[in-house]
Design a protein around this motif. Sequence first.
Motif, PDB file in Angstrom:
ATOM      1  N   ALA A   1      13.939  -4.356   5.033  1.00 17.56           N
ATOM      2  CA  ALA A   1      13.580  -4.094   6.427  1.00 17.56           C
ATOM      3  C   ALA A   1      12.539  -2.985   6.539  1.00 17.56           C
ATOM      4  CB  ALA A   1      14.833  -3.733   7.216  1.00 17.56           C
ATOM      5  N   ALA A   2      12.683  -1.954   5.713  1.00 17.58           N
ATOM      6  CA  ALA A   2      11.709  -0.852   5.720  1.00 17.58           C
ATOM      7  C   ALA A   2      10.323  -1.359   5.346  1.00 17.58           C
ATOM      8  CB  ALA A   2      12.156   0.241   4.749  1.00 17.58           C
ATOM      9  N   LEU A   3      10.267  -2.215   4.332  1.00 21.77           N
ATOM     10  CA  LEU A   3       8.989  -2.797   3.927  1.00 21.77           C
ATOM     11  C   LEU A   3       8.437  -3.683   5.034  1.00 21.77           C
ATOM     12  CD1 LEU A   3       6.813  -3.253   1.806  1.00 21.77           C
ATOM     13  CD2 LEU A   3       8.265  -5.001   0.759  1.00 21.77           C
ATOM     14  N   GLY A   4       9.324  -4.451   5.686  1.00 16.53           N
ATOM     15  CA  GLY A   4       8.901  -5.334   6.767  1.00 16.53           C
ATOM     16  C   GLY A   4       8.291  -4.585   7.934  1.00 16.53           C
ATOM     17  N   ILE A   5       8.890  -3.466   8.322  1.00 10.07           N
ATOM     18  CA  ILE A   5       8.357  -2.651   9.418  1.00 10.07           C
ATOM     19  C   ILE A   5       6.968  -2.135   9.084  1.00 10.07           C
ATOM     20  CG2 ILE A   5       8.639  -0.459  10.647  1.00 10.07           C
ATOM     21  CD1 ILE A   5      11.672  -0.960  10.585  1.00 10.07           C
ATOM     22  N   SER A   6       6.806  -1.648   7.855  1.00  9.00           N
ATOM     23  CA  SER A   6       5.514  -1.130   7.426  1.00  9.00           C
ATOM     24  C   SER A   6       4.456  -2.223   7.386  1.00  9.00           C
ATOM     25  CB  SER A   6       5.651  -0.474   6.046  1.00  9.00           C
ATOM     26  OG  SER A   6       4.418   0.059   5.612  1.00  9.00           O
ATOM     27  N   GLN A   7       4.820  -3.383   6.861  1.00  2.00           N
ATOM     28  CA  GLN A   7       3.877  -4.502   6.772  1.00  2.00           C
ATOM     29  C   GLN A   7       3.490  -5.039   8.157  1.00  2.00           C
ATOM     30  OE1 GLN A   7       3.273  -7.174   3.787  1.00  2.00           O
ATOM     31  NE2 GLN A   7       2.962  -5.214   2.747  1.00  2.00           N
ATOM     32  N   LEU A   8       4.462  -5.081   9.057  1.00  2.00           N
ATOM     33  CA  LEU A   8       4.215  -5.630  10.394  1.00  2.00           C
ATOM     34  C   LEU A   8       3.169  -4.816  11.148  1.00  2.00           C
ATOM     35  CD1 LEU A   8       5.160  -7.929  12.243  1.00  2.00           C
ATOM     36  CD2 LEU A   8       6.905  -6.388  13.158  1.00  2.00           C
ATOM     37  N   LYS A   9       3.065  -3.537  10.839  1.00  2.00           N
ATOM     38  CA  LYS A   9       2.066  -2.681  11.478  1.00  2.00           C
ATOM     39  C   LYS A   9       0.646  -3.141  11.169  1.00  2.00           C
ATOM     40  CE  LYS A   9       4.927   1.510  11.342  1.00  2.00           C
ATOM     41  NZ  LYS A   9       5.098   2.848  10.702  1.00  2.00           N
ATOM     42  N   ARG A  10       0.466  -3.844  10.053  1.00  2.00           N
ATOM     43  CA  ARG A  10      -0.882  -4.241   9.613  1.00  2.00           C
ATOM     44  C   ARG A  10      -1.166  -5.725   9.824  1.00  2.00           C
ATOM     45  NH1 ARG A  10       0.995  -1.816   5.019  1.00  2.00           N
ATOM     46  NH2 ARG A  10       0.448  -3.540   3.641  1.00  2.00           N
ATOM     47  N   ILE A  11      -0.276  -6.420  10.523  1.00  3.20           N
ATOM     48  CA  ILE A  11      -0.427  -7.877  10.588  1.00  3.20           C
ATOM     49  C   ILE A  11      -1.716  -8.304  11.291  1.00  3.20           C
ATOM     50  CG2 ILE A  11       0.982  -8.156  12.696  1.00  3.20           C
ATOM     51  CD1 ILE A  11       1.952 -10.827  11.390  1.00  3.20           C
ATOM     52  N   LYS A  12      -2.134  -7.601  12.315  1.00  2.00           N
ATOM     53  CA  LYS A  12      -3.364  -7.979  13.011  1.00  2.00           C
ATOM     54  C   LYS A  12      -4.573  -7.851  12.090  1.00  2.00           C
ATOM     55  CE  LYS A  12      -1.800  -6.969  17.708  1.00  2.00           C
ATOM     56  NZ  LYS A  12      -2.033  -6.159  18.941  1.00  2.00           N
TER      57      LYS A  12
ATOM     58  N   ASN B   1       0.817  -1.209   0.000  1.00  2.00           N
ATOM     59  CA  ASN B   1       0.000   0.000   0.000  1.00  2.00           C
ATOM     60  C   ASN B   1       0.858   1.270   0.000  1.00  2.00           C
ATOM     61  OD1 ASN B   1       0.884   0.390   2.615  1.00  2.00           O
ATOM     62  ND2 ASN B   1      -1.093  -0.055   3.577  1.00  2.00           N
ATOM     63  N   HIS B   2       0.201   2.409   0.113  1.00  2.00           N
ATOM     64  CA  HIS B   2       0.896   3.702   0.069  1.00  2.00           C
ATOM     65  C   HIS B   2       1.913   3.823   1.205  1.00  2.00           C
ATOM     66  CE1 HIS B   2       1.558   7.937  -0.721  1.00  2.00           C
ATOM     67  NE2 HIS B   2       1.296   8.220   0.547  1.00  2.00           N
ATOM     68  N   SER B   3       1.550   3.349   2.375  1.00  2.00           N
ATOM     69  CA  SER B   3       2.463   3.409   3.518  1.00  2.00           C
ATOM     70  C   SER B   3       3.744   2.614   3.250  1.00  2.00           C
ATOM     71  CB  SER B   3       1.758   2.858   4.768  1.00  2.00           C
ATOM     72  OG  SER B   3       2.648   2.819   5.863  1.00  2.00           O
ATOM     73  N   ASP B   4       3.592   1.467   2.601  1.00  2.00           N
ATOM     74  CA  ASP B   4       4.757   0.640   2.256  1.00  2.00           C
ATOM     75  C   ASP B   4       5.678   1.382   1.293  1.00  2.00           C
ATOM     76  OD1 ASP B   4       3.726  -1.456   3.786  1.00  2.00           O
ATOM     77  OD2 ASP B   4       2.689  -2.349   2.084  1.00  2.00           O
ATOM     78  N   THR B   5       5.094   1.965   0.261  1.00  2.00           N
ATOM     79  CA  THR B   5       5.922   2.650  -0.742  1.00  2.00           C
ATOM     80  C   THR B   5       6.606   3.878  -0.146  1.00  2.00           C
ATOM     81  OG1 THR B   5       3.983   3.864  -1.547  1.00  2.00           O
ATOM     82  CG2 THR B   5       4.548   1.837  -2.699  1.00  2.00           C
ATOM     83  N   GLN B   6       5.914   4.547   0.774  1.00  2.00           N
ATOM     84  CA  GLN B   6       6.529   5.704   1.428  1.00  2.00           C
ATOM     85  C   GLN B   6       7.703   5.291   2.301  1.00  2.00           C
ATOM     86  OE1 GLN B   6       5.045   8.101  -0.691  1.00  2.00           O
ATOM     87  NE2 GLN B   6       5.641   9.289   1.109  1.00  2.00           N
ATOM     88  N   SER B   7       7.579   4.165   2.961  1.00  2.00           N
ATOM     89  CA  SER B   7       8.681   3.642   3.786  1.00  2.00           C
ATOM     90  C   SER B   7       9.882   3.302   2.917  1.00  2.00           C
ATOM     91  CB  SER B   7       8.218   2.394   4.551  1.00  2.00           C
ATOM     92  OG  SER B   7       7.218   2.714   5.483  1.00  2.00           O
ATOM     93  N   LEU B   8       9.609   2.701   1.766  1.00  4.36           N
ATOM     94  CA  LEU B   8      10.691   2.356   0.841  1.00  4.36           C
ATOM     95  C   LEU B   8      11.353   3.610   0.281  1.00  4.36           C
ATOM     96  CD1 LEU B   8       9.034  -0.629  -1.026  1.00  4.36           C
ATOM     97  CD2 LEU B   8      11.153  -0.738   0.270  1.00  4.36           C
ATOM     98  N   LYS B   9      10.546   4.585  -0.080  1.00  2.00           N
ATOM     99  CA  LYS B   9      11.098   5.835  -0.613  1.00  2.00           C
ATOM    100  C   LYS B   9      11.985   6.519   0.412  1.00  2.00           C
ATOM    101  CE  LYS B   9       7.428   6.988  -3.926  1.00  2.00           C
ATOM    102  NZ  LYS B   9       6.321   7.936  -4.226  1.00  2.00           N
ATOM    103  N   SER B  10      11.545   6.482   1.663  1.00  2.00           N
ATOM    104  CA  SER B  10      12.296   7.140   2.734  1.00  2.00           C
ATOM    105  C   SER B  10      13.670   6.524   2.922  1.00  2.00           C
ATOM    106  CB  SER B  10      11.502   7.059   4.036  1.00  2.00           C
ATOM    107  OG  SER B  10      12.233   7.632   5.104  1.00  2.00           O
TER     108      SER B  10
END
Length: 392
Positions: free
Chosen positions: A251-262, A9-18
Motif C-alpha cells: 500500500a505504501a508503494l501504491g500511494i507513492s506510485q499513484l502520485k506520479r500516474i499522470k 524511484n527514491h520517493s518509493d523507497t522512502q515510503s517503503l522504509k517509512s
Amino acid sequence: MKLSIPHINHSDTQSLKSVMKSGWISTSARIVNDFEKKLSSFCKTKYSIALNSGTSAIHLGLKILGVNKNCEVIVPSITFIATVNPILYLGAKPIIFDVDQYHNLKISDVIQFIKNKTKFKNKRTINKKTKKEIKAIIVAHMWGRACDFSELTKLCKKRNIYIIEDAAEALGSYVNTKRKKIKHCGGMGDIGCLSFNANKIITTGSGGAIITSNRNLYLKAQYLANQAKDDTFNYIHNECGYNYKMNGMAAALGISQLKRIKKKISSRKKIYERYSLNFKNQKNIKLLSFQEKSKVNYWINIISLKMFNFNQTYNLSQKLLKKNIETRRIWRPLNLQKFLKKFETYNIINSNKFYSNSLCIPSDEDLSISDIDKVSDYIKRYYKIIKLNKNS
C-alpha cells in the motif's frame, strides 16, 4: 528495449522504509486504508478494497455477486487467463465471446445473444441451450483501451445480469459514454477490478483492488477479504473467508506510485503518438487505436501485421529479440486454450486472427524518441524482408 517494466524511484523507497520502520506492514496497517481512500478518489468511486492481486479481485467480485455452480458468466475471448479462472474456482461456466477492433468484448454480439439466445424467467436470464442462469458479464478493458458498454448496461439492468469490469490494465483510462458522462474504467459496472502487478501503469509489486459505489457490495467484499471475521477478539468466523487483503508495504508503494500516474500516462501517450506517426503510411502494419472520445492510459502498444500468419509473426518477434527489442504475442484466445474448449463460444471471428498477426511492442515509459524510431524501423524492415521471402 522493454515492453513495460516497474519504475521504483527514491520517493518509493522512502515510503517503503517509512512503513517498515513503523512496524505496521501487515494487512491491518492503517496505510492500507489510506491507499483505498486515495484509489477511490482517483477512480471517482465511493469505495475500494485493496487486495493481494487482480485475480483475487475478480474471484471476490464474482463471489459477492452470487456466482456459483448453477451460473454462467460471459467473457471476452482475448484477455489474460486470470479473467476466466475465477469463474471455474466457483464451479460456474464461462461463455466465450469475440472481440471488436480494439480487442475489447464485442458488445453488439453480447446484446444479440441475450436477446435471441436467452429467456427471462422468474427474474433470471436463462441460457436456452444450457438452461443455466447467466449471472454476470465480465467486460475487460484490454491494453488500457476503454470499452464503452453503456448500451449493454440498460439491457443487463432489465435482465438482472451483473457487470464486472476487468480493468486490470486500465488504471487511468476513462470512457466518454454516449450520454456524455466520463467514467473511470471499473466505475461503470457493478464492480471494477484493478491490478498493480509489476508491469502495470503503477505497481505495488503484486496486488489489486475492487472498486465500486455499491455500499453493500463493498461491505461484503471487505468482510470476505479479511477472512470473514465476525468477532476479532474471540476469532469467530461465520462464513468461509479469504486472505486477500493487501499488506502495508504494498500500500505504501501504491500511494507513492499513484502520485506520479499522470506523468506516467503522459510519457506513454507520447510513445503512442510517435508510433502512430511512424506507422501512419504503412498499409500493412497497423497500430491498435482506441474508441473515439475515450481517454486511455496508453499502457501497451499493439501492432497488427496484415497477411501475416502465426509463424511469420513469431519469426518477426525472434528477429527483433536479436536486436534487444522485446515483444510478445497478445493473450492466447480463451477458445484456443485446451482446458476451455469444452465451454460454449459465440461467433468468434476476430480473436483468432488478432492472435495470429498481432504483437505487443515496447511501451515502457522511459523509451526515447530514438528508441521508438529504431523499433519502428526494424519492424518495417523485417516485415518487408519476410514478405519478400514469402513472395519469392
